[in-house]
Scaffold this active site. Sequence first.
Site, PDB file in Angstrom:
ATOM      1  N   GLY A 241       0.762  -1.249   0.000  1.00 50.38           N
ATOM      2  CA  GLY A 241       0.000   0.000   0.000  1.00 50.38           C
ATOM      3  C   GLY A 241       0.784   1.283   0.000  1.00 50.38           C
ATOM      4  N   CYS A 344     -10.737   3.443 -30.008  1.00 47.46           N
ATOM      5  CA  CYS A 344     -12.020   4.097 -30.276  1.00 47.46           C
ATOM      6  C   CYS A 344     -12.828   4.288 -28.997  1.00 47.46           C
ATOM      7  CB  CYS A 344     -12.794   3.272 -31.283  1.00 47.46           C
ATOM      8  SG  CYS A 344     -11.805   2.963 -32.736  1.00 47.46           S
TER       9      CYS A 344
HETATM   10  N1  LLP Z   1      -1.383  -7.046  -0.956  1.00 39.94           N
HETATM   11  C1  LLP Z   1      -2.666  -7.148  -1.324  1.00 39.94           C
HETATM   12  C2  LLP Z   1      -3.527  -8.121  -0.662  1.00 39.94           C
HETATM   13  C3  LLP Z   1      -3.182  -6.309  -2.336  1.00 39.94           C
HETATM   14  O1  LLP Z   1      -4.455  -6.398  -2.680  1.00 39.94           O
HETATM   15  C4  LLP Z   1      -2.328  -5.368  -2.970  1.00 39.94           C
HETATM   16  C5  LLP Z   1      -2.816  -4.505  -4.041  1.00 39.94           C
HETATM   17  C6  LLP Z   1      -0.971  -5.326  -2.561  1.00 39.94           C
HETATM   18  C7  LLP Z   1      -0.547  -6.165  -1.541  1.00 39.94           C
HETATM   19  C8  LLP Z   1       0.022  -4.375  -3.163  1.00 39.94           C
HETATM   20  O2  LLP Z   1      -0.347  -3.050  -2.944  1.00 39.94           O
HETATM   21  P1  LLP Z   1       0.653  -1.863  -3.352  1.00 39.94           P
HETATM   22  O3  LLP Z   1       1.848  -1.963  -2.473  1.00 39.94           O
HETATM   23  O4  LLP Z   1       0.998  -2.039  -4.802  1.00 39.94           O
HETATM   24  O5  LLP Z   1      -0.152  -0.644  -3.118  1.00 39.94           O
HETATM   25  N2  LLP Z   1      -4.482  -1.200 -10.002  1.00 39.94           N
HETATM   26  C9  LLP Z   1      -4.394  -0.188  -8.978  1.00 39.94           C
HETATM   27  C10 LLP Z   1      -3.813  -0.740  -7.700  1.00 39.94           C
HETATM   28  C11 LLP Z   1      -4.574  -1.937  -7.166  1.00 39.94           C
HETATM   29  C12 LLP Z   1      -3.954  -2.521  -5.927  1.00 39.94           C
HETATM   30  C13 LLP Z   1      -4.608  -3.799  -5.550  1.00 39.94           C
HETATM   31  N3  LLP Z   1      -4.035  -4.478  -4.429  1.00 39.94           N
HETATM   32  C14 LLP Z   1      -3.597   0.992  -9.529  1.00 39.94           C
HETATM   33  O6  LLP Z   1      -3.196   0.966 -10.686  1.00 39.94           O
HETATM   34  O7  LLP Z   1      -3.418   1.990  -8.821  1.00 39.94           O
END
Ligand code: LLP
Length: 419
Positions: A241, A344
Amino acid sequence: MMNNYFHYKNEALHAEQVPLADIAEKFGTPCYVYSRAALTDGMNQFKDALQGKEHLICYAVKANSNLAILNVFARMGAGFDIVSGGELKRVLAAGGDARKVVFSGVGKTIAEMRMALDANILCFNVESSAELDRLNEVAGSMGKVAAISLRVNPDVDAKTHPYISTGLKQNKFGVAYTEAIALYRQARDMKNLHITGMDCHIGSQLTETSPFIAAIEKVLVLVEALAVEGIHLEHLDLGGGLGIRYDDETPPAIADYVAAILSGLRGRTEKLILEPGRVLVGNAGVLLTKVEYLKHGEEKNFAIVDAAMNDLMRPALYDAYHEIFPVSREKNAIQTYEIVGPICETGDFIGRARELSIAPQSLLAVLSAGAYGMSMSSNYNTRGRAAEVMVDGSEVHLVRERETVEQLFAGEKIISSVL
Ligand code: LLP
């Protein structure tokens, strides 16, 4: 964001020591370019900050699942956070250690559970009571015991985009805070489950530490309540996160984020698992694209580029901002452009109202594209996916070939019988 790995030298944008123009010439566009040094630097920052604390960094594969990237992290001793059987196969193919894999996600299928049990992964992050039942049954049928943690939903506001916020009551993720203890009791009584931890993940692209701390506080209340019942945990998994800088955000540095977590844990002795995704890869990659046409509409100027929402979906899906820089600083008149793709859809934009000095054939770099870029790409409009390249100092490696159109419909069939 521009950084040590993507920078101008003599008016030309480079990835480490390689001019991006050379990469475009050799491999074509659109093309994702990653910096190996940026990848290892991020991982090392975590390692340094966690020194002295028993820990495992499980890179969230979904952020960017290219095998070469997984391999870089595997060689550094990282574990992986996966959300599908497909991601598990990638981790294994990239040389990752199954014993360092945690399996997250709300919809694990029986086949995925079997695959993960066969591989002897470290832990299943279970997200519901029904999943506990299913996992217990599947493990039983294989004569195995599955290590589990429950993903607890701490009901804290991550203050991020609603689509990527996961830790609120109304989200589909995790088990309700108030039900967690009862579910741990349920798990304790299941023959083929072994409780090893607690997990939580509250969202993505967080730019403050306070929501993480609020979540830890709530997690620790549960951990202590479980201990009273004789349920002792081996690890705490605090998810991913941590946000990055795309524009003018000011997220905490990795070291500060880790320090905040460690102080929030008040010296507890459980092994700490983190699942960072974006922060490890986001600013380690750019998307290279070429201007095909400049079009001067009645109200707006458009730069139509050869990358589109199928290559980088974040602007279309979240209205996300990515900086866009010319690969070579040119002397054309500066104008304000909508940077759009050929697809498109009006939603097919990469950037809006950008002041740029460009001409047809100019190359542009879309920054901060290493996370959730290629991994969310699609084949919409029958567009093969972009090539991916990893730069290592002055070396350039093609780490994924551009997808061909033939590959796109290789599995399709025309029905020859007359209906
Ligand atoms: N752990 C779990 C259970 C998760 O669901 C996620 C991300 C992470 C770790 C990693 O989170 P990070 O460190 O990358 O914030 N597609 C979206 C982001 C979706 C994140 C989903 N879960 C975007 O492009 O901003």
